[in-house]
Design a protein around this motif. Structure first.
Motif, mmCIF file in Angstrom:
data_model
loop_
_atom_site.group_PDB
_atom_site.id
_atom_site.type_symbol
_atom_site.label_atom_id
_atom_site.label_comp_id
_atom_site.label_asym_id
_atom_site.label_seq_id
_atom_site.Cartn_x
_atom_site.Cartn_y
_atom_site.Cartn_z
ATOM 1 N N ASN A 1 0.828 -1.207 0.000
ATOM 2 C CA ASN A 1 0.000 0.000 0.000
ATOM 3 C C ASN A 1 0.861 1.256 0.000
ATOM 4 O O ASN A 1 0.545 2.254 -0.659
ATOM 5 N N TRP A 2 1.991 1.207 0.720
ATOM 6 C CA TRP A 2 2.908 2.352 0.785
ATOM 7 C C TRP A 2 3.447 2.678 -0.600
ATOM 8 O O TRP A 2 3.475 3.837 -1.009
ATOM 9 N N TRP A 3 3.894 1.661 -1.338
ATOM 10 C CA TRP A 3 4.450 1.884 -2.665
ATOM 11 C C TRP A 3 3.381 2.322 -3.669
ATOM 12 O O TRP A 3 3.620 3.209 -4.495
ATOM 13 N N VAL A 4 2.207 1.711 -3.589
ATOM 14 C CA VAL A 4 1.124 2.098 -4.506
ATOM 15 C C VAL A 4 0.749 3.561 -4.277
ATOM 16 O O VAL A 4 0.627 4.348 -5.225
ATOM 17 N N ARG A 5 0.561 3.941 -3.015
ATOM 18 C CA ARG A 5 0.224 5.333 -2.699
ATOM 19 C C ARG A 5 1.329 6.280 -3.151
ATOM 20 O O ARG A 5 1.062 7.366 -3.687
ATOM 21 N N GLY A 6 2.583 5.878 -2.945
ATOM 22 C CA GLY A 6 3.707 6.738 -3.322
ATOM 23 C C GLY A 6 3.796 6.953 -4.824
ATOM 24 O O GLY A 6 3.963 8.096 -5.288
ATOM 25 N N ILE A 7 3.669 5.881 -5.588
ATOM 26 C CA ILE A 7 3.759 5.995 -7.046
ATOM 27 C C ILE A 7 2.617 6.828 -7.599
ATOM 28 O O ILE A 7 2.813 7.718 -8.444
ATOM 29 N N LEU A 8 1.402 6.573 -7.127
ATOM 30 C CA LEU A 8 0.246 7.336 -7.609
ATOM 31 C C LEU A 8 0.301 8.794 -7.150
ATOM 32 O O LEU A 8 -0.160 9.692 -7.860
ATOM 33 N N THR A 9 0.892 9.049 -5.971
ATOM 34 C CA THR A 9 1.056 10.428 -5.503
ATOM 35 C C THR A 9 1.988 11.200 -6.419
ATOM 36 O O THR A 9 1.718 12.347 -6.794
ATOM 37 N N LEU A 10 3.102 10.580 -6.798
ATOM 38 C CA LEU A 10 4.034 11.237 -7.722
ATOM 39 C C LEU A 10 3.360 11.504 -9.065
ATOM 40 O O LEU A 10 3.573 12.570 -9.679
ATOM 41 N N ALA A 11 2.532 10.573 -9.518
ATOM 42 C CA ALA A 11 1.814 10.776 -10.785
ATOM 43 C C ALA A 11 0.852 11.958 -10.679
ATOM 44 O O ALA A 11 0.761 12.778 -11.601
ATOM 45 N N MET A 12 0.127 12.065 -9.553
ATOM 46 C CA MET A 12 -0.815 13.170 -9.378
ATOM 47 C C MET A 12 -0.096 14.509 -9.268
ATOM 48 O O MET A 12 -0.558 15.529 -9.789
ATOM 49 N N ILE A 13 1.058 14.528 -8.577
ATOM 50 C CA ILE A 13 1.826 15.772 -8.466
ATOM 51 C C ILE A 13 2.331 16.199 -9.840
ATOM 52 O O ILE A 13 2.315 17.388 -10.178
#
Length: 428
Positions: A54-66
């Motif tokens: 979950n940490w990695w999924v949230r991190g990758i998608l957060t970078l995409a949204m930023i």
């Protein structure tokens, strides 16, 4: 025991004959969205525990949204306004869908139709007001727009009244209470979603910095609170959100304040970010070109004796906006999370994890913007209370809309006032 039974009865829908059914029995649970994490991420992270996955999924998608956020900023204010409108519509759809899951079970007509109709009416009212305020010259130049502007509130009221009558006609015997409940559901959703998105656009017209810095502070606080809580969190913060910790809350606060000061320093030096967004009627386009106000001019500030002894600097050069950014970032980190807590309580009431599954690892759009709406209201109030003064352009617009004799009276009054102040000579 007697009190408990009476409460259960009062919460039961009138259409049910069983007297002791509780709210949780007659209220259908909203279906839990399936896991829509991209297959490529599932395969790449298959060997990790659910916590780290979950940490990695949230991190990758957060970078995409930023990254997406940077792109729309680059595209300019008009694209930002369209994105705000799209986010508003999606958030409204997610909340209304939860209500429809309850309402549809009774096979009653028109709920979703009326909900979207009221959304259209409210947007017509708010955005019509905005067009009249910020595109006055364009409105006055086009006869159809001038008529729509003149009777805008009458048209808006007529549209709302039509929806109100449609709701009354849709009432079904034995389901009145539930229908009025859903009527209130729609209006509260409109208040939370549409009103706040309208304020976001008003903030944007004051200058893109008033849009970007507050939103970025909320994003920063969300990320840093998650990071501090993930690695150092031990002490629960609030029962509504068991995963929120005091360590994350405090770490997010200090990180956000520092981030807000640094981001404000970088952005305050560019006219593209600090100039009010204005519409040029000659070119029919938005412009963000101006001479920056004193708020965005570097100034010297004397440091307190304690800080001077520690740093050796008697003064420090800052943009005045950086001082204001401390208030913005403090609100984003201290009060902004309560928007998230409110959303958590709402989701717990309906036994759902997220509003939707639009963004893997993050839930729905509303899950990402629950804190932004409180922030939008605060920024708008802050600007009105401490920043915005009388707008000469709007005063001129209002004067030009008066009759010629009224304009002449105002001219004579202003002339007399300036002569008394010694700014004009009395040539009479």
């Amino acid at each position: 025991m007697t009190n408990s039974i009476s409460v259960s009865v009062s919460l039961s829908p009138p259409s049910l004959s069983l007297p002791a059914l509780s709210f949780s029995l007659w209220l259908p649970e909203v279906p839990v969205p399936a896991d829509d994490t991209p297959e490529v991420l599932n395969k790449a992270l298959s060997g990790l525990s659910s916590r780290w996955k979950n940490w990695w999924v949230r991190g990758i998608l957060t970078l995409a949204m930023i990254s997406f956020f940077f792109i729309i900023i680059y595209l300019g204010p008009m694209v930002l306004m369209l994105i705000v409108l799209c986010v508003q519509i999606k958030c409204f759809q997610e909340i209304i869908h939860i209500g429809y899951s309850v309402y549809h079970s009774y096979h009653l007509p028109w709920f979703r139709t009326l909900s979207w109709y009221f959304l259209l009416c409210v947007n017509y009212f708010f955005y019509g007001e905005t067009v009249t305020d910020y595109f006055f010259n364009l409105v006055q130049r086009e006869e159809p727009l001038r008529i729509l502007s003149k009777y805008h509130r009458l048209i808006s009221f007529a549209l709302y009244l039509t929806g109100f009558c449609m709701f009354v006609l849709s009432l079904v015997k034995k389901h009145y209470r539930l229908q009025f409940y859903m009527f209130g559901w729609t209006h509260v959703t409109l208040l939370i979603v549409v009103t706040q998105s309208h304020l976001i656009i008003h903030n944007l017209f004051e200058g893109m910095i008033w849009f970007i810095v507050p939103i970025s502070c909320v994003i920063c606080n969300d990320i840093m609170a998650y990071m501090f809580g993930f690695f150092f969190g031990r002490t629960p913060l609030i029962k509504l959100s068991p995963k929120k910790t005091w360590e994350g809350f405090i770490g997010g606060f200090f990180s956000t304040v520092v981030f807000g000061i640094l981001l404000s320093y970088v952005m305050a030096g560019y006219s593209f970010f600090v100039c009010p967004v204005e519409f040029n009627s000659d070119h029919n386009s938005f412009e963000v070109d101006c001479v920056p106000s004193d708020l965005f001019q570097l100034q010297d500030y004397a440091l307190p004796a304690t800080l001077e002894s520690l740093t050796g600097w008697p003064t420090v050069r800052l943009y005045p906006f950086q001082i204001h950014s401390i208030s913005l970032s403090a609100f984003a980190s201290l009060m902004g999370p309560f928007g998230g807590f409110f959303a958590s309580g709402f989701k717990r009431a309906f036994k759902i994890k997220d509003f939707a599954n639009t963004i893997p690892g993050h839930g729905g759009i509303m899950d990402r913007f629950d804190c932004q709406y409180l922030m939008a209201t605060f920024v708008n109030v802050y600007i009105a209370s401490f920043i915005r003064g009388p707008n000469p352009a709007k005063v001129v617009q209002q004067l030009l809309a008066l009759r010629l004799d009224q304009q002449l009276n105002i001219f004579n009054s202003l002339k007399s006032h300036l002569i008394e102040r010694g700014l004009l000579e009395d040539v009479a």
